[in-house]
Design an enzyme around this catalytic site. Structure first.
Site, PDB file in Angstrom:
ATOM      1  N   LYS A  36       0.771  -1.244   0.000  1.00 19.48           N
ATOM      2  CA  LYS A  36       0.000   0.000   0.000  1.00 19.48           C
ATOM      3  C   LYS A  36       0.805   1.298   0.000  1.00 19.48           C
ATOM      4  O   LYS A  36       0.368   2.312  -0.526  1.00 19.48           O
ATOM      5  CB  LYS A  36      -0.951  -0.011   1.194  1.00 19.48           C
ATOM      6  CG  LYS A  36      -2.231  -0.764   0.901  1.00 19.48           C
ATOM      7  CD  LYS A  36      -3.325   0.203   0.538  1.00 19.48           C
ATOM      8  CE  LYS A  36      -4.438  -0.486  -0.207  1.00 19.48           C
ATOM      9  NZ  LYS A  36      -5.509   0.434  -0.578  1.00 19.48           N
TER      10      LYS A  36
ATOM     11  N   ASP B 205      -8.148   0.339   6.753  1.00 13.31           N
ATOM     12  CA  ASP B 205      -8.244  -0.891   7.539  1.00 13.31           C
ATOM     13  C   ASP B 205      -6.871  -1.239   8.096  1.00 13.31           C
ATOM     14  O   ASP B 205      -6.711  -2.186   8.837  1.00 13.31           O
ATOM     15  CB  ASP B 205      -8.722  -2.026   6.641  1.00 13.31           C
ATOM     16  CG  ASP B 205      -7.828  -2.127   5.436  1.00 13.31           C
ATOM     17  OD1 ASP B 205      -6.737  -2.700   5.555  1.00 13.31           O
ATOM     18  OD2 ASP B 205      -8.174  -1.578   4.372  1.00 13.31           O
TER      19      ASP B 205
END
Ligand SMILES: Cc1ncc(COP(=O)(O)O)c(C=O)c1O
Length: 401
Positions: free
Chosen positions: A75, A122
């Site tokens: 990410k 998340d």
């Protein structure tokens, strides 16, 4: 037993613009930026030869993003590239003029002043944003959905962010972050786009192309016949899909988008096929926390809609199975530590190739002994307690009928 559902789009041949914003030249530029980071090292592309033989396919490749920048997930590629572009724009420069050293320099910090980046996550995206903000000596504020793992929260806090777990689902946590950004004049750094909020999510999506570009170089002459990418909001999948569609055009690999059945918003949007986005609401209870998103990103959906061949929705146990198989390799293959979201694409196929009841799906996906399958392990064991419960204790096994 959980249900598998597939929507088959196949090839579209009408005049669709090639997704070159995610193609080779764009990806080279992104990779130039990432390779200026002291920590940069391409992540491994693992070939599981023994397993391919056992599953009766030609080869299985796994791009292992658990090695990315020591952050255990892909990410950070997106958050860092978006922040880089944001700063470049503020300074009126091109991102090519802002390699890592320059970007974190005192001179740049003085020109920019104090900035607060805010985001909902998340876990993995927020960690990447917090990490980059920290390197820039800027602030970050991160909201997490209810039920977020303590380890993921602590990892974000360790990067100096102000982080909290809300009592909201992912999509509502995004809306809350957006309210705070507007109210405080902070920079909203979200990995999902909606009408009127597209630049930053588009940069984040472009940021992920470093991973696709590295894979393309590592594969050398080999061209995969199939790619399987898991999706939350669909930005990661669209980056991979867009890159390979731009590079290979009509000869691109057959691409399948994999989602948990509890959060299959891209699958539902593909299934409805009515030109509108179809969100999923509620708690989205799935072990694949990174994929527990109910609203597709608009800038990603446009790419997936035009280029993806199949969309599937599958039960949680496939991810657990993928984690166990990759973590316990056959003799001669390398071990891969995959988290719940990281293992989703591979876990789905391991079930399709081993479960006689799913032969219909193998046929629909056009997999045979000549198939070369490419997967992305998008995260390692980002929640170690859960990893052990699944891999050691066998939680979330395939239900026996
Ligand atoms: C490990 C992991 N894999 C895949 C994804 C899916 O990415 P996207 O939300 O862009 O679809 C995420 C998103 O957070 C993730 O954390």
């Amino acid at each position: 037993m959980g249900q598998f559902e597939v929507v088959h789009y196949g090839r579209k041949k009408d005049n669709i613009k090639s997704p070159d914003h995610l193609g080779l030249e764009a990806a080279k530029k992104v990779q130039r930026f990432h390779s200026s980071f002291a920590l940069y090292k391409e992540t491994p592309l693992v070939s599981l030869k023994i397993l391919s033989r056992a599953l009766k396919v030609k080869n299985i490749y796994i791009k292992d993003e658990s090695y990315r920048f020591g952050l255990n997930a892909f990410k950070v590629l997106g958050g860092s590239y978006a922040i880089g572009n944001y700063i470049a724009e503020k300074l009126g420069r091109d991102i090519d003029e802002l390699p890592y050293r320059t970007m974190i320099s005192r001179e740049v910090k003085e020109k920019l002043g104090d900035i607060t980046f805010i985001s909902a996550t998340d876990g993995n995206h927020g960690r990447g944003v917090a990490w980059t903000a920290n390197k820039l000596k800027q602030k970050s504020v991160i909201f997490m959905p209810k039920g977020s793992a303590a380890e993921r929260l602590e990892n974000i806090r360790a990067e100096g962010a102000e982080v909290s777990v809300t009592d909201l689902n992912y999509d509502d946590a995004v809306r809350l972050a957006d309210c705070y950004a507007k109210k405080n004049d902070w920079v909203m750094l979200q990995d999902t786009a909606w009408e009127g909020y597209e630049d930053i999510p588009a940069w984040i999506m472009q940021g992920y192309t470093t991973m696709a570009y590295e894979t393309y170089l590592q594969l050398k002459e080999v061209k995969p016949t199939h790619i399987f990418v898991q999706a939350g909001v669909g930005s990661f999948a669209a980056a991979v899909q867009g890159f390979f569609a731009s590079v290979y055009g009509e000869d691109r690999p057959i691409t399948t988008i994999v989602e948990p059945d509890q959060a299959a918003c891209i699958f539902q949007t593909a299934k409805a096929n009515d030109g509108r986005i179809h969100p999923v609401k509620g708690d989205m209870n799935t072990i694949m926390a990174g994929l527990a998103c109910g609203e597709p990103t608009t800038v990603g959906w446009e790419v997936l809609r035009d280029y993806s061949d199949n969309f599937v929705s599958c039960p949680d146990y496939v991810a657990a199975q993928g984690m166990r198989i990759l973590g316990n390799p056959l003799n001669g293959d390398e071990k891969i530590i995959a988290g719940e979201s990281g293992a989703a694409g591979f876990g789905f196929i391991s079930e399709v190739l081993r479960n006689q009841e799913l032969v219909w799906l193998k046929r629909e996906l056009q997999i045979d002994e000549n198939s070369v399958l490419l997967f992305f392990n998008s995260e390692g064991d980002t929640d170690k307690e859960s990893y052990r419960r699944i891999v050691w204790d066998g939680l979330y096994s395939r239900p026996i009928l």
